[in-house]
Write a protein that holds these residues in place. Sequence first.
Motif, mmCIF file in Angstrom:
data_model
loop_
_atom_site.group_PDB
_atom_site.id
_atom_site.type_symbol
_atom_site.label_atom_id
_atom_site.label_comp_id
_atom_site.label_asym_id
_atom_site.label_seq_id
_atom_site.Cartn_x
_atom_site.Cartn_y
_atom_site.Cartn_z
ATOM 1 N N LEU A 106 0.826 -1.208 0.000
ATOM 2 C CA LEU A 106 0.000 0.000 0.000
ATOM 3 C C LEU A 106 0.862 1.261 0.000
ATOM 4 O O LEU A 106 0.586 2.215 -0.728
ATOM 5 N N GLU A 107 1.888 1.264 0.806
ATOM 6 C CA GLU A 107 2.759 2.442 0.881
ATOM 7 C C GLU A 107 3.520 2.655 -0.429
ATOM 8 O O GLU A 107 3.858 3.791 -0.783
ATOM 9 N N ALA A 108 3.774 1.545 -1.146
ATOM 10 C CA ALA A 108 4.490 1.647 -2.425
ATOM 11 C C ALA A 108 3.570 2.069 -3.568
ATOM 12 O O ALA A 108 4.033 2.287 -4.692
ATOM 13 N N GLY A 109 2.277 2.180 -3.297
ATOM 14 C CA GLY A 109 1.336 2.589 -4.332
ATOM 15 C C GLY A 109 0.872 1.464 -5.229
ATOM 16 O O GLY A 109 0.256 1.709 -6.280
ATOM 17 N N ALA A 110 1.140 0.196 -4.840
ATOM 18 C CA ALA A 110 0.721 -0.940 -5.656
ATOM 19 C C ALA A 110 -0.782 -1.166 -5.594
ATOM 20 O O ALA A 110 -1.350 -1.845 -6.450
ATOM 21 N N ALA A 111 -1.435 -0.619 -4.573
ATOM 22 C CA ALA A 111 -2.889 -0.706 -4.436
ATOM 23 C C ALA A 111 -3.378 0.599 -3.836
ATOM 24 O O ALA A 111 -2.622 1.322 -3.172
ATOM 25 N N THR A 112 -4.641 0.899 -4.082
ATOM 26 C CA THR A 112 -5.180 2.194 -3.653
ATOM 27 C C THR A 112 -5.887 2.154 -2.305
ATOM 28 O O THR A 112 -6.256 3.192 -1.775
ATOM 29 N N GLY A 113 -6.099 0.952 -1.774
ATOM 30 C CA GLY A 113 -6.799 0.868 -0.498
ATOM 31 C C GLY A 113 -6.897 -0.567 -0.020
ATOM 32 O O GLY A 113 -6.349 -1.486 -0.625
ATOM 33 N N VAL A 114 -7.618 -0.742 1.073
ATOM 34 C CA VAL A 114 -7.735 -2.045 1.715
ATOM 35 C C VAL A 114 -9.198 -2.351 2.005
ATOM 36 O O VAL A 114 -9.972 -1.447 2.335
ATOM 37 N N VAL A 115 -9.569 -3.601 1.837
ATOM 38 C CA VAL A 115 -10.890 -4.084 2.230
ATOM 39 C C VAL A 115 -10.689 -5.073 3.369
ATOM 40 O O VAL A 115 -9.980 -6.074 3.221
ATOM 41 N N ALA A 116 -11.292 -4.794 4.508
ATOM 42 C CA ALA A 116 -11.216 -5.660 5.683
ATOM 43 C C ALA A 116 -12.623 -5.820 6.246
ATOM 44 O O ALA A 116 -13.482 -4.953 6.034
ATOM 45 N N PRO A 117 -12.887 -6.918 6.959
ATOM 46 C CA PRO A 117 -14.252 -7.113 7.486
ATOM 47 C C PRO A 117 -14.730 -5.949 8.335
ATOM 48 O O PRO A 117 -15.834 -5.436 8.140
ATOM 49 N N THR A 118 -13.907 -5.522 9.309
ATOM 50 C CA THR A 118 -14.251 -4.410 10.191
ATOM 51 C C THR A 118 -12.978 -3.635 10.501
ATOM 52 O O THR A 118 -11.862 -4.140 10.306
ATOM 53 N N GLU A 119 -13.131 -2.442 11.001
ATOM 54 C CA GLU A 119 -11.951 -1.646 11.346
ATOM 55 C C GLU A 119 -11.164 -2.275 12.485
ATOM 56 O O GLU A 119 -9.939 -2.147 12.549
ATOM 57 N N THR A 127 -9.532 2.466 20.093
ATOM 58 C CA THR A 127 -9.711 3.818 19.550
ATOM 59 C C THR A 127 -8.386 4.476 19.212
ATOM 60 O O THR A 127 -8.253 5.133 18.165
ATOM 61 N N ARG A 128 -7.389 4.309 20.078
ATOM 62 C CA ARG A 128 -6.087 4.939 19.830
ATOM 63 C C ARG A 128 -5.454 4.387 18.553
ATOM 64 O O ARG A 128 -4.957 5.143 17.715
ATOM 65 N N ARG A 129 -5.483 3.073 18.396
ATOM 66 C CA ARG A 129 -4.898 2.475 17.200
ATOM 67 C C ARG A 129 -5.691 2.827 15.946
ATOM 68 O O ARG A 129 -5.133 2.965 14.854
ATOM 69 N N GLN A 130 -7.006 2.971 16.090
ATOM 70 C CA GLN A 130 -7.827 3.364 14.951
ATOM 71 C C GLN A 130 -7.471 4.766 14.482
ATOM 72 O O GLN A 130 -7.463 5.045 13.279
ATOM 73 N N HIS A 131 -7.171 5.657 15.427
ATOM 74 C CA HIS A 131 -6.750 7.016 15.060
ATOM 75 C C HIS A 131 -5.437 6.963 14.283
ATOM 76 O O HIS A 131 -5.276 7.654 13.257
ATOM 77 N N VAL A 132 -4.497 6.127 14.752
ATOM 78 C CA VAL A 132 -3.210 5.971 14.054
ATOM 79 C C VAL A 132 -3.434 5.416 12.651
ATOM 80 O O VAL A 132 -2.828 5.881 11.670
ATOM 81 N N LEU A 133 -4.301 4.419 12.542
ATOM 82 C CA LEU A 133 -4.593 3.814 11.236
ATOM 83 C C LEU A 133 -5.177 4.840 10.275
ATOM 84 O O LEU A 133 -4.745 4.941 9.120
ATOM 85 N N ARG A 134 -6.161 5.605 10.734
ATOM 86 C CA ARG A 134 -6.814 6.578 9.862
ATOM 87 C C ARG A 134 -5.831 7.645 9.403
ATOM 88 O O ARG A 134 -5.863 8.079 8.243
ATOM 89 N N THR A 135 -4.956 8.068 10.310
ATOM 90 C CA THR A 135 -3.934 9.062 9.952
ATOM 91 C C THR A 135 -3.000 8.500 8.887
ATOM 92 O O THR A 135 -2.657 9.179 7.912
ATOM 93 N N TRP A 136 -2.595 7.238 9.064
ATOM 94 C CA TRP A 136 -1.703 6.580 8.095
ATOM 95 C C TRP A 136 -2.366 6.477 6.727
ATOM 96 O O TRP A 136 -1.734 6.737 5.693
ATOM 97 N N LEU A 137 -3.646 6.123 6.693
ATOM 98 C CA LEU A 137 -4.366 6.022 5.428
ATOM 99 C C LEU A 137 -4.403 7.368 4.712
ATOM 100 O O LEU A 137 -4.158 7.456 3.498
ATOM 101 N N ILE A 138 -4.699 8.421 5.470
ATOM 102 C CA ILE A 138 -4.797 9.759 4.886
ATOM 103 C C ILE A 138 -3.441 10.207 4.353
ATOM 104 O O ILE A 138 -3.334 10.738 3.230
#
Length: 226
Positions: free
Chosen positions: A57-70, A77-88
Motif C-alpha cells: 500500500l505504501e508503495a502505491g501498488a494498491a489504492t486501499g484495503v478491504v477488511a471485514p471491520t476496522e 480507539t487509539r490504534r484506529q486514530h493511528v490507522l486513519r492518519t496513516w491512510l490519509i
Amino acid sequence: MVLYACHELASPTTTLNRLATYAHDSGFEVHRSFFDTCALHTKAETRPQWRHAATLLEAGAATGVVAPTETQLAFNTRRQHVLRTWLIEHGLFAHYPLQETSATPHPTSPPPSADLVADAIARVLAPARSGTVHSGDFQLIKKAVEDYIPQVEARARGRRPDHAQRSALLAAEEARRRLHGRADEAANTAYLAKLACCAAALLAHLEHLAANPTSDRATPPPRAST
C-alpha cells in the motif's frame, strides 16, 4: 485493492472469499489477499501478513484495503486514530463491509456476523483486557449464543451419531446452561469470558458442520413396500 483479515476463529478461505465478493461487486480490482492468524489485540505492525500488505500500500501498488471491520486492523480507539492518519497520509482508503454502526444489537436485528462475534470474543478473552465489561460485547456475544444454539442443533441432528455430532450437541447444551445462569452474572467478567468461550465453540462447530453439509447425513431407512 488489498484484501485483509485477522482473527483466530473463522476460516481464512471463507473470510477472504466474502471480501473478494464485496470487492468484485463494488468494481474494485483485487491486487493481493492477506490473512493473519493471531488475536485481534496483536498490534498490526507485528503481524507478518499485514506488514506485507502495508508495504504494498505504501508503495502505491494498491489504492486501499478491504477488511471485514476496522477492529480487524486496529483494535482500540487509539490504534484506529493511528490507522486513519496513516491512510490519509498515503492517500489510501478503506472499506469495511461487515462494519456495524452500533456495537449493541437491537433485539430485532439480524444475527450478528461471525466476524463481529469473533472480534467481541477476542476482546473479552484478550490477556491485556482491563477487566471492564463492555455492554456492547456482552449483548453481542449473548445474542450470538442465542442464535447459534438452534443452528448447531439443527445441523447436528439428523447426522450419523459420530464424534462431531456429539461434540456439537454437547457444546449447544453447555451454552444453553451458561446462557440461563443467574441474572446478576451479566455484570461479571468471569461469566462473560465463559459465555465468550461458549460462543467460540458454537461458532467453530457451525463452521465445521457447514463445511460438511451432506457427508455426515444419516441415510434414511428404505420405504416399506406397498
